[in-house]
Design a protein around this motif. Structure first.
Motif, PDB file in Angstrom:
ATOM      1  N   CYS A 179      44.643  41.952  46.402  1.00  0.00           N
ATOM      2  CA  CYS A 179      43.839  40.717  46.406  1.00  0.00           C
ATOM      3  C   CYS A 179      44.672  39.458  46.222  1.00  0.00           C
ATOM      4  O   CYS A 179      44.113  38.351  46.173  1.00  0.00           O
ATOM      5  CB  CYS A 179      42.780  40.767  45.301  1.00  0.00           C
ATOM      6  SG  CYS A 179      41.463  41.959  45.580  1.00  0.00           S
ATOM      7  N   GLU A 180      45.981  39.606  46.096  1.00  0.00           N
ATOM      8  CA  GLU A 180      46.836  38.461  45.761  1.00  0.00           C
ATOM      9  C   GLU A 180      46.716  37.337  46.791  1.00  0.00           C
ATOM     10  O   GLU A 180      46.584  36.167  46.444  1.00  0.00           O
ATOM     11  CB  GLU A 180      48.293  38.930  45.643  1.00  0.00           C
ATOM     12  CG  GLU A 180      49.229  37.901  45.061  1.00  0.00           C
ATOM     13  CD  GLU A 180      48.860  37.488  43.651  1.00  0.00           C
ATOM     14  OE1 GLU A 180      49.015  36.292  43.336  1.00  0.00           O
ATOM     15  OE2 GLU A 180      48.388  38.341  42.861  1.00  0.00           O
ATOM     16  N   ASP A 181      46.748  37.688  48.067  1.00  0.00           N
ATOM     17  CA  ASP A 181      46.662  36.672  49.126  1.00  0.00           C
ATOM     18  C   ASP A 181      45.187  36.423  49.467  1.00  0.00           C
ATOM     19  O   ASP A 181      44.479  37.344  49.897  1.00  0.00           O
ATOM     20  CB  ASP A 181      47.405  37.168  50.369  1.00  0.00           C
ATOM     21  CG  ASP A 181      47.501  36.091  51.456  1.00  0.00           C
ATOM     22  OD1 ASP A 181      46.772  35.080  51.369  1.00  0.00           O
ATOM     23  OD2 ASP A 181      48.296  36.265  52.399  1.00  0.00           O
ATOM     24  N   PRO A 182      44.696  35.176  49.292  1.00  0.00           N
ATOM     25  CA  PRO A 182      43.282  34.880  49.592  1.00  0.00           C
ATOM     26  C   PRO A 182      42.861  35.252  51.009  1.00  0.00           C
ATOM     27  O   PRO A 182      41.701  35.606  51.241  1.00  0.00           O
ATOM     28  CB  PRO A 182      43.194  33.355  49.385  1.00  0.00           C
ATOM     29  CG  PRO A 182      44.312  33.036  48.437  1.00  0.00           C
ATOM     30  CD  PRO A 182      45.411  34.001  48.771  1.00  0.00           C
ATOM     31  N   LYS A 183      43.823  35.228  51.941  1.00  0.00           N
ATOM     32  CA  LYS A 183      43.495  35.547  53.339  1.00  0.00           C
ATOM     33  C   LYS A 183      43.106  37.016  53.519  1.00  0.00           C
ATOM     34  O   LYS A 183      42.428  37.373  54.481  1.00  0.00           O
ATOM     35  CB  LYS A 183      44.696  35.239  54.239  1.00  0.00           C
ATOM     36  CG  LYS A 183      45.027  33.757  54.329  1.00  0.00           C
ATOM     37  CD  LYS A 183      46.286  33.536  55.153  1.00  0.00           C
ATOM     38  CE  LYS A 183      46.689  32.071  55.153  1.00  0.00           C
ATOM     39  NZ  LYS A 183      47.987  31.862  55.871  1.00  0.00           N
ATOM     40  N   ARG A 212      41.368  38.823  51.283  1.00  0.00           N
ATOM     41  CA  ARG A 212      40.203  39.212  50.482  1.00  0.00           C
ATOM     42  C   ARG A 212      38.980  39.528  51.330  1.00  0.00           C
ATOM     43  O   ARG A 212      38.170  40.376  50.969  1.00  0.00           O
ATOM     44  CB  ARG A 212      39.906  38.128  49.439  1.00  0.00           C
ATOM     45  CG  ARG A 212      41.019  38.013  48.399  1.00  0.00           C
ATOM     46  CD  ARG A 212      40.850  36.864  47.442  1.00  0.00           C
ATOM     47  NE  ARG A 212      42.125  36.577  46.765  1.00  0.00           N
ATOM     48  CZ  ARG A 212      42.353  35.518  46.006  1.00  0.00           C
ATOM     49  NH1 ARG A 212      41.388  34.636  45.804  1.00  0.00           N
ATOM     50  NH2 ARG A 212      43.539  35.336  45.445  1.00  0.00           N
ATOM     51  N   LYS A 215      39.122  37.211  41.712  1.00  0.00           N
ATOM     52  CA  LYS A 215      39.803  36.659  42.889  1.00  0.00           C
ATOM     53  C   LYS A 215      38.879  36.664  44.103  1.00  0.00           C
ATOM     54  O   LYS A 215      38.852  35.703  44.891  1.00  0.00           O
ATOM     55  CB  LYS A 215      41.074  37.463  43.185  1.00  0.00           C
ATOM     56  CG  LYS A 215      42.229  37.193  42.221  1.00  0.00           C
ATOM     57  CD  LYS A 215      43.441  38.032  42.564  1.00  0.00           C
ATOM     58  CE  LYS A 215      44.614  37.749  41.629  1.00  0.00           C
ATOM     59  NZ  LYS A 215      45.195  36.412  41.821  1.00  0.00           N
ATOM     60  N   ILE A 216      38.132  37.750  44.266  1.00  0.00           N
ATOM     61  CA  ILE A 216      37.197  37.843  45.396  1.00  0.00           C
ATOM     62  C   ILE A 216      36.032  36.876  45.196  1.00  0.00           C
ATOM     63  O   ILE A 216      35.641  36.143  46.113  1.00  0.00           O
ATOM     64  CB  ILE A 216      36.672  39.287  45.543  1.00  0.00           C
ATOM     65  CG1 ILE A 216      37.821  40.217  45.976  1.00  0.00           C
ATOM     66  CG2 ILE A 216      35.525  39.369  46.530  1.00  0.00           C
ATOM     67  CD1 ILE A 216      37.481  41.688  45.942  1.00  0.00           C
ATOM     68  N   ILE A 272      36.370  32.851  45.989  1.00  0.00           N
ATOM     69  CA  ILE A 272      36.424  32.224  47.325  1.00  0.00           C
ATOM     70  C   ILE A 272      35.446  32.830  48.328  1.00  0.00           C
ATOM     71  O   ILE A 272      35.322  32.345  49.440  1.00  0.00           O
ATOM     72  CB  ILE A 272      37.848  32.307  47.911  1.00  0.00           C
ATOM     73  CG1 ILE A 272      38.252  33.770  48.140  1.00  0.00           C
ATOM     74  CG2 ILE A 272      38.854  31.594  47.038  1.00  0.00           C
ATOM     75  CD1 ILE A 272      39.473  33.931  49.011  1.00  0.00           C
ATOM     76  N   SER A 273      34.750  33.908  47.945  1.00  0.00           N
ATOM     77  CA  SER A 273      33.886  34.609  48.906  1.00  0.00           C
ATOM     78  C   SER A 273      32.432  34.185  48.751  1.00  0.00           C
ATOM     79  O   SER A 273      32.001  33.758  47.667  1.00  0.00           O
ATOM     80  CB  SER A 273      33.980  36.129  48.714  1.00  0.00           C
ATOM     81  OG  SER A 273      35.311  36.558  48.773  1.00  0.00           O
ATOM     82  N   GLU A 276      40.568  31.959  37.305  1.00  0.00           N
ATOM     83  CA  GLU A 276      39.903  32.576  38.460  1.00  0.00           C
ATOM     84  C   GLU A 276      38.524  33.123  38.083  1.00  0.00           C
ATOM     85  O   GLU A 276      37.612  33.151  38.913  1.00  0.00           O
ATOM     86  CB  GLU A 276      40.805  33.657  39.058  1.00  0.00           C
ATOM     87  CG  GLU A 276      42.027  33.021  39.706  1.00  0.00           C
ATOM     88  CD  GLU A 276      42.932  33.992  40.448  1.00  0.00           C
ATOM     89  OE1 GLU A 276      43.354  33.664  41.565  1.00  0.00           O
ATOM     90  OE2 GLU A 276      43.233  35.051  39.898  1.00  0.00           O
TER      91      GLU A 276
END
Length: 936
Positions: free
Chosen positions: A664-668, A670, A703-704, A707-708, A741
């Protein structure tokens, strides 16, 4: 023995006339088997029906009469006998129909006429008695019809399947189960089992399970009728579905005997249940016998072990009665040891599955943990020692192999006991002998024992001092790649330190990549035995500590896919190994931060200093993560999470959570993780497992969630399950990134619906969010303020601001005066909504701090139009709330600010700001506080 059906029929008639109905039925049955003439067959069936009537076996009588009628629909004797049988079974409506047909064929027969009158009167009486009896008649009719279809070999397959399914459903209903039981159903179900037709056996066993559920008396009667030997025999078959169904039946019976049924005993029913302890001991003894029987399939052995695991140890240690455990130790411990001592490669091995020996080790552990005092534990140890000693024979290496394998099995169960067994006289000597043997089976057994002995290094004192030398010797000596891999696993367990590959490099001596290639080759070869593939995965779990190995591994997509496929199996070791390999590949293990001064000191003293491998740097790790995502790692992890908790241990859950967090580190990425089921899989990981595992999973969820779209990432009710894990990160013991987060995720959620806002409030998140609004860290303060801005829409949150004795409103007002624009936007938005929703807060705002007016004026003149608009809305709310408050504002410089903004020319870019200022002035004019203005 006669083979003429006609002679057999005559013989049956003689027995019938002599009132020997049992022998008569036997003669007719033999004749039916030999006969090929249809007309005679009808006679034989109706004659046997007469026997069954005399024997009061009415369901069988009805069934035989029906078969005769199928051959000859106007067979009056068969019709009348079926009518008699149906009447006795309580199926008056069906009996009446058959009697009617008889009366139609022979209208002058007084017997038929009398039967019709009697049945008619009885039916009328029952109908008048109420609907419950009608339902009972209907149920009886359905049961009878189902058995007729199922027992008729000529029935259509579709009809049989439907009847079987209906019977199962009926057996699960109390009324239906009782009707089956009362109408000779258990006997008929036994006939279905004896057909050896898998579908019919399953239907019968599942129906019996339904009938036993929650009813001690019925369960006991069924147990005695079927016989525990028969039940265990059916469970022993090499058919997974049947074995599992019978296992469920026996578990249901056991639950009832243990008093876990829900029925209320009334009258004589209670007297049917005599001594359940006797029945339970009988079941336990038969299950223990199954463990060492060669006639039992591997699946059957697993079922017996699972039943013992579930029902013998106490579920609550507060319960002082551990007599079942003591009984099993005294009567079956040696049998369990025999199972763990089996060697699959030996010709005399019992039938086993991949999980049998591990399940037996789990049972050994549960039994040991269930003991209450030292004398009981000493007894357990003595039995183990004596049994293992009896197997050690320097002159018979095969016999000794079983002894060492037993020690290995105990090490996988009660480890401390296993460690003591290793120290027994002769055990280590035999392990040394096995390590030096030329036979590969000897080496393999020794290596396995050493591997299991090194599982808990803090307590494996004996192995630490002896194991490394033995494993090194085997590693260098053997030419068998399987044994080399197993030896390497043991060496890694003993030698690898702190997540580095130092121990691995020290022992493998540069051959790690070669061994890893061999492991990947085995993984991809589905034709080789499951045990070797399992070893390959376990080997890779350690080999991937080497950065070169992990880099090559993620580029080998067939090997990855093979590993992901293996992860779907119900094997604890495989799941742990897969998770470990993925943790290594994603570098998601904990690393010790090296202090530069200590590094220099170590170099000066010529000590080894582990250095970061170039392929462990961030760019390589990111690349590996991308490759794993492309290969479908999320789907594999989601599948692993669904495994039973006995298979996916807390330690494995923690490893899976670590991998998810790295992914999950990279937002792209997720969105991909959510699409492949990652969001759903993370929820159980965040609420169950080790503390570290739960934190890692909660952080991945945060993290998810940050931004989701919550409706997409966590559809339906699932989104509410995510709130608690996010709130758990609002803790001073968590790091700043986790706090931040989690706040972003809660902000996103609180903007979706009031139901979600209520959930956040119920999880007691408000005090934590308020605390972060005081934080010195700009991003944390901003995130917390934005979250509160969304939460204040909720009425319960508003009430908390209105309540006396708190500084919540003061905090929000002061935050509006912060220099950080993002904080100002959020705080001003919260204040605008609060003052719009609660008039009390308008006057309260002017009392909480002397700076309120200065802050409000700064908001209304702010360069950021979003902040300015929110400031003007606050001013409008204050003016609208109360005339006196409006007068107070008009007497300040705020009037000039409002006039300046209101008199500006219309401008689409900031029209919303100008309009609010004009609304403020209009409201003041309505109060009569100012005169109408003229725009320049």
């Amino acid at each position: 023995q006669m083979e003429d059906p006609i002679q057999l029929k005559e013989e049956g008639n003689k027995y019938f006339q002599a009132s020997d109905y049992e022998k008569a039925a036997q003669s007719y049955t033999q004749a039916i088997k030999l006969n090929k003439d249809k007309a005679l067959q009808a006679v034989l069936y109706r004659n046997r029906a007469a026997c069954f009537l005399k024997k009061e076996e009415y369901a069988k009588a009805a069934s035989d009469a029906s078969r005769a009628i199928d051959i000859n629909a106007s067979d009056i004797k068969a019709l009348y006998r079926r009518s008699q049988a149906l009447e006795k079974l309580g199926k008056l409506d069906q009996a009446f129909k058959d009697a009617q047909k008889c009366a139609t064929i022979e209208p002058r027969n007084k017997n038929f006429q009398e039967t019709l009158r009697r049945l008619g009167a009885n039916i009328q009486e029952k109908v008048n008695a109420g609907g419950a009896l009608r339902i009972q008649f209907s149920t009886d009719m359905r049961v009878q019809k189902m058995f007729e279809i199922l027992l008729d070999e000529n029935s259509e397959k579709e009809k049989r399947e439907k009847a079987a399914n209906n019977l199962i459903v009926l057996g699960r209903e109390e009324a239906g189960a009782e009707r089956i039981f009362q109408n000779n159903g258990v006997s008929l179900l036994l006939q279905l089992i004896e057909t050896k037709n898998a579908e019919l056996i399953l239907a019968a066993v599942r129906t019996l399970s339904g009938m036993c559920t929650g009813h001690k008396a019925r369960a006991t009667a069924i147990l005695h009728y079927l016989g525990i030997d028969n039940i265990c025999m059916w469970m022993s078959v090499d058919n997974e579905e049947i074995s599992l169904a019978v296992c469920n039946l026996l578990q249901t019976i056991t639950d009832c005997l243990l008093g876990q049924g829900t029925e209320e005993h009334r009258g004589k029913e209670e007297a049917v249940v005599l001594d359940t302890k006797k029945d339970l001991r009988m079941i336990t003894m038969r299950l223990l016998d199954m463990l060492v029987s060669k006639k039992v399939s591997g699946q059957g052995r697993d079922r017996a072990l699972n039943l013992l695991n579930k029902n013998i140890p106490r579920k609550d240690l507060k319960d002082h009665d551990n007599s079942r455990t003591v009984f099993v130790i005294d009567n079956g411990l040696k049998k369990i040891l025999k199972v763990v001592g089996q060697i699959p490669e030996m010709p005399d091995c019992l039938p086993l599955t991949e999980n049998t020996q591990l399940t037996a080790s789990v049972l050994l552990n549960k039994l040991y943990d269930d003991l209450r005092c030292d004398p009981e534990r000493d007894n357990y140890r003595v039995i183990c020692e004596e049994y293992i000693k009896s197997k050690i024979d320097p002159q018979n290496m095969d016999k000794t192999l079983h002894a060492i394998q037993m020690v290995s099995g105990v090490l996988q169960g009660p480890f401390d006991l296993g460690n003591k067994l290793l120290g027994m006289k002769g055990v280590m000597e035999m392990m040394v002998a096995l390590c030096g043997s030329e036979r590969e089976i000897d080496q393999l057994v020794a290596v396995e024992a050493l591997i299991h002995a090194s599982t808990k290094l803090s307590r494996a004192t004996f192995i630490i001092s002896n194991g490394v030398t033995l494993l090194k010797e085997i590693y260098k000596k053997t030419k068998n790649e399987k044994i080399k891999i197993r030896a390497l696993v043991g060496l890694c367990k003993l030698g690898s330190a702190g997540g580095t590959d130092y121990g691995l490099r020290q022992f493998a001596e540069g051959s790690t990549e070669k061994l890893a290639r061999q492991c990947r080759k085995w993984l991809c070869n589905t034709s080789i035995d499951a045990r070797t593939r399992k070893w390959a995965v376990e080997g890779l779990a350690y080999l991937t500590l080497d950065a070169d190995v992990k880099d090559d591994f993620v580029e080998d997509e067939p090997a990855l896919q093979a590993m992901f496929e293996l992860a779907k199996t119900s094997d604890k070791t495989i799941l742990y190994s897969v998770a470990s390999a993925l943790v290594n590949c994603t570098n998601s293990y904990d690393t010790k931060e090296l202090v530069p001064e200590l590094v220099q000191l170590a170099k000066f003293s010529k000590q080894h200093v582990p250095e970061e491998h170039p392929k462990d740097k961030k760019d390589f790790v990111v690349k590996r993560v991308k490759q794993l995502l492309k290969a479908g790692v999320v789907s594999a992890l989601a599948c692993m999470v669904k495994a039973d908790s006995a298979i996916l241990t807390d330690q494995s859950k923690e490893l899976v959570a670590r991998v998810f967090l790295a992914l999950c580190e990279d937002p792209k990425d997720r969105g991909t993780i959510v699409a492949q089921g990652g969001g759903k899989a993370l929820i159980p990981l965040a609420v169950e497992g080790t503390e570290v595992g739960k934190i890692k999973a909660s952080h991945a969820l945060a993290k998810i969630a940050a931004i989701s779209n919550p409706d997409m990432a966590f559809p339906g009710e699932r989104v509410y399950e995510v709130v608690r894990p996010l709130v758990s990160l609002l803790n001073t013991e968590r790091d700043g990134l986790q706090n931040y987060e989690a706040l972003l995720g809660l902000t996103n959620f609180s903007g979706r619906s009031d139901k979600l806002r209520m959930k956040i409030v119920k999880e007691k998140a408000l005090p934590d969010i308020e605390n972060y609004m005081f934080e010195n860290h700009d991003q944390l303060r901003q995130a917390a303020t934005e979250c509160m801005c969304n939460l204040v829409v909720n009425k319960e949150v508003q009430e908390r601001f209105v309540a006396d004795g708190n500084d919540r409103l003061k905090l929000v007002v002061l935050l509006c005066g912060e220099d950080d624009e993002k904080v100002q936007v959020a705080a001003a938005g919260a204040l605008a909504m609060l003052t719009a929703a609660q008039k009390k807060l308008c006057s309260k705002m002017t009392e909480v701090t002397t700076q309120w007016l200065e802050i409000l004026q700064r908001l209304c003149l702010h360069d950021n139009m979003e902040v300015q608009h929110r400031g003007l809305v606050i001013a409008f709310n204050l003016i609208s709330a109360d005339k006196d408050l409006a007068k107070k504002l008009v007497e300040t410089e705020l009037l000039e600010i409002l006039t300046y903004i209101g008199k500006q020319e219309d401008d689409p870019k900031k029209q919303h700001i100008i309009n609010v200022a004009r609304d403020c002035l209009t409201r003041c004019m309505d109060y009569g506080l100012i005169k109408p203005l003229s725009r320049a």
